[in-house]
Design a protein around this motif. Structure first.
Motif, mmCIF file in Angstrom:
data_model
loop_
_atom_site.group_PDB
_atom_site.id
_atom_site.type_symbol
_atom_site.label_atom_id
_atom_site.label_comp_id
_atom_site.label_asym_id
_atom_site.label_seq_id
_atom_site.Cartn_x
_atom_site.Cartn_y
_atom_site.Cartn_z
ATOM 1 N N PHE A 1 -1.612 -4.282 0.060
ATOM 2 C CA PHE A 1 -2.064 -5.622 -0.296
ATOM 3 C C PHE A 1 -2.114 -5.826 -1.807
ATOM 4 C CE2 PHE A 1 -3.970 -4.207 3.674
ATOM 5 C CZ PHE A 1 -3.594 -5.221 4.539
ATOM 6 N N GLN A 2 -1.456 -4.934 -2.552
ATOM 7 C CA GLN A 2 -1.469 -5.013 -4.002
ATOM 8 C C GLN A 2 -0.059 -4.941 -4.568
ATOM 9 O OE1 GLN A 2 -3.905 -1.659 -5.127
ATOM 10 N NE2 GLN A 2 -5.797 -2.878 -5.135
ATOM 11 N N ASP A 3 0.092 -5.439 -5.769
ATOM 12 C CA ASP A 3 1.285 -5.157 -6.560
ATOM 13 C C ASP A 3 0.986 -3.878 -7.335
ATOM 14 O OD1 ASP A 3 3.616 -5.130 -7.977
ATOM 15 O OD2 ASP A 3 3.078 -6.792 -9.307
ATOM 16 N N TYR A 4 1.067 -2.773 -6.619
ATOM 17 C CA TYR A 4 0.540 -1.512 -7.133
ATOM 18 C C TYR A 4 1.397 -0.982 -8.273
ATOM 19 C CZ TYR A 4 -0.969 3.345 -7.270
ATOM 20 O OH TYR A 4 -1.424 4.570 -7.682
ATOM 21 N N GLN A 5 0.715 -0.591 -9.343
ATOM 22 C CA GLN A 5 1.339 0.060 -10.484
ATOM 23 C C GLN A 5 0.620 1.383 -10.714
ATOM 24 O OE1 GLN A 5 4.051 -1.165 -11.818
ATOM 25 N NE2 GLN A 5 3.922 -3.072 -10.621
ATOM 26 N N PRO A 6 1.341 2.506 -10.682
ATOM 27 C CA PRO A 6 0.658 3.806 -10.780
ATOM 28 C C PRO A 6 -0.196 3.955 -12.028
ATOM 29 C CG PRO A 6 2.942 4.080 -10.084
ATOM 30 C CD PRO A 6 2.783 2.651 -10.469
ATOM 31 N N TYR A 7 0.246 3.390 -13.155
ATOM 32 C CA TYR A 7 -0.520 3.561 -14.391
ATOM 33 C C TYR A 7 -1.770 2.676 -14.427
ATOM 34 C CZ TYR A 7 2.165 -0.632 -15.592
ATOM 35 O OH TYR A 7 2.735 -1.881 -15.577
ATOM 36 N N LEU A 8 -1.860 1.697 -13.521
ATOM 37 C CA LEU A 8 -3.054 0.873 -13.426
ATOM 38 C C LEU A 8 -4.030 1.396 -12.374
ATOM 39 C CD1 LEU A 8 -1.564 -2.742 -13.672
ATOM 40 C CD2 LEU A 8 -2.696 -1.418 -15.471
ATOM 41 N N TYR B 1 -5.594 1.928 -8.307
ATOM 42 C CA TYR B 1 -6.029 1.029 -7.244
ATOM 43 C C TYR B 1 -6.929 -0.085 -7.767
ATOM 44 C CZ TYR B 1 -4.527 4.913 -4.260
ATOM 45 O OH TYR B 1 -3.807 5.904 -3.663
ATOM 46 N N MET B 2 -7.773 0.248 -8.722
ATOM 47 C CA MET B 2 -8.808 -0.686 -9.137
ATOM 48 C C MET B 2 -8.274 -1.839 -9.980
ATOM 49 S SD MET B 2 -11.340 0.608 -7.609
ATOM 50 C CE MET B 2 -12.611 -0.442 -8.295
ATOM 51 N N HIS B 3 -7.175 -1.613 -10.702
ATOM 52 C CA HIS B 3 -6.712 -2.620 -11.651
ATOM 53 C C HIS B 3 -5.370 -3.244 -11.268
ATOM 54 C CE1 HIS B 3 -9.959 -1.428 -14.337
ATOM 55 N NE2 HIS B 3 -9.602 -0.170 -14.170
ATOM 56 N N SER B 4 -4.761 -2.808 -10.160
ATOM 57 C CA SER B 4 -3.514 -3.437 -9.722
ATOM 58 C C SER B 4 -3.806 -4.827 -9.160
ATOM 59 C CB SER B 4 -2.827 -2.572 -8.653
ATOM 60 O OG SER B 4 -2.411 -1.330 -9.201
ATOM 61 N N VAL B 5 -2.826 -5.703 -9.291
ATOM 62 C CA VAL B 5 -3.015 -7.099 -8.889
ATOM 63 C C VAL B 5 -3.019 -7.213 -7.368
ATOM 64 C CG1 VAL B 5 -2.056 -9.429 -9.052
ATOM 65 C CG2 VAL B 5 -1.906 -7.863 -11.011
ATOM 66 N N TRP B 6 -3.989 -7.954 -6.855
ATOM 67 C CA TRP B 6 -4.091 -8.196 -5.411
ATOM 68 C C TRP B 6 -3.134 -9.326 -5.025
ATOM 69 C CZ3 TRP B 6 -6.864 -5.583 -1.766
ATOM 70 C CH2 TRP B 6 -6.948 -6.168 -0.499
#
Length: 335
Positions: free
Chosen positions: A70-77, A79-84
């Motif tokens: 459910f996120q635009d997951y970025q490894p360097y960001l 879980y907490m800071h990736s865009v939902w």
């Protein structure tokens, strides 16, 4: 004449009648508190602790990673800071023709393996159980077990040397004046090739549970059936198969739960030979479109869809087994 005991006074008789009888053993156990039951079964609980920790650490804790779907997951960001992004990853996956092609290929391969591979360990176990000599039976069991411990890289190489374009089968066909046939690169034969490889590798290993179920059948049932005039086929149909039916239903339900997982390593090694149109399955789709292309959200979304469908199939098949009077994977609350 034997002496009779003097009658009890009225008050003592009343007290004896009002004294409650000791509770039954089952009722006493039912009233045990949770801590008392844990203390009573502490040895068995300690024995199950390693297995429980394995499932918690490697199966249940990783479920939290499905938030990536459910996120635009970025490894360097993280879980907490990736865009939902909500269900955007699901929409992206469902909107690709490659996803539906991989789904169709997965279901086709799974159906072929379920219909043609699932009965093979059953038949092999019945044949092994019919061998009278223990020495010969153990030798045959050891031979059919061995392929299970061979890696897929070696197995695919063996099949390439036999069925590949420069393999033994095309050479034999060419020597007979027939067209050379390369089964390893034939997209239409790919599901059957995979099923053949799985049958050669895991048919013997799959007989272990079935042979254990055969040993639990009471031998007196065979003797009674033989006395009644039942031949080998009738004893097989009326004694053997009903005796192992609960185990077969259990294995079938578990296989339904894995119907969308048809072997990642095996298919990855042969996908390029037949092309993505025939060799792409959901596992390889996740690998190529998710991990290699760094589209982690789509990969997690497809994995979540697989998990939900597998769970629904297990629960539905288990409920259907209960309707047929079998125990299934687990007992219902009312059983």
């Amino acid at each position: 004449m034997a002496e009779t005991a003097p009658p009890l006074p009225r008050e003592k008789r009343r007290q004896k009648a009002e004294t409650p009888s000791p509770p039954a053993a089952g009722a006493a156990q039912h009233r045990l508190s949770l801590w008392q039951r844990i203390k009573r079964d502490r040895v068995m609980l300690l024995l199950t602790l390693p297995g429980l920790l394995y499932f918690v650490v490697f199966h249940y804790v990783p479920l939290l990673g499905y938030v990536v779907a459910f996120q635009d997951y970025q490894p360097y960001l993280g879980y907490m800071h990736s865009v939902w992004v909500g269900f955007a990853n699901f929409s992206a996956a469902f909107g690709e023709s490659a996803f539906w092609s991989a789904t169709f290929n997965t279901l086709e391969i799974a159906l072929v393996q379920l219909v043609f591979f699932f009965p093979i360990p059953i038949a092999l176990a019945l044949l092994l159980n019919s061998i009278a000599s223990d020495r010969i039976r153990r030798f045959v069991q050891s031979v059919v077990y061995l392929p299970h411990f061979i890696g897929w890289v070696i197995i695919v190489s063996i099949f390439q040397q036999i069925l590949g374009g420069a393999g033994l089968l095309p050479d034999v066909l060419g020597g007979m004046g027939l067209p050379r046939y390369d089964m390893m690169s034939d997209p239409d034969a790919f599901p059957w090739l995979l099923t053949l490889q799985v049958a050669w590798k895991d048919a013997g290993w799959g007989t272990i549970i079935i042979l254990a179920a055969l040993l639990n059948i009471d031998k007196q049932q065979y003797e009674a059936a033989a006395i009644d005039g039942a031949g080998p086929r009738r004893r097989l149909w009326h004694v053997t198969l009903p005796g192992i039916a609960p185990v077969l239903i259990l294995l079938l339900i578990l296989n339904l739960g894995q119907i969308l997982s048809v072997g990642f390593e095996q298919i990855l090694l042969q996908r390029d030979a037949v092309g993505p149109d025939a060799g792409e399955v959901l596992d390889t789709y996740v690998y190529y479109h998710g991990i290699k292309d760094n589209d982690w959200g789509v990969a997690a979304a497809v994995g979540l869809v697989k998990a939900v469908i597998g769970t629904a199939l297990v629960l539905g098949a288990n409920k259907f087994a209960h309707r047929l009077g079998h125990e299934g994977v687990y007992r219902g609350a009312d059983r």
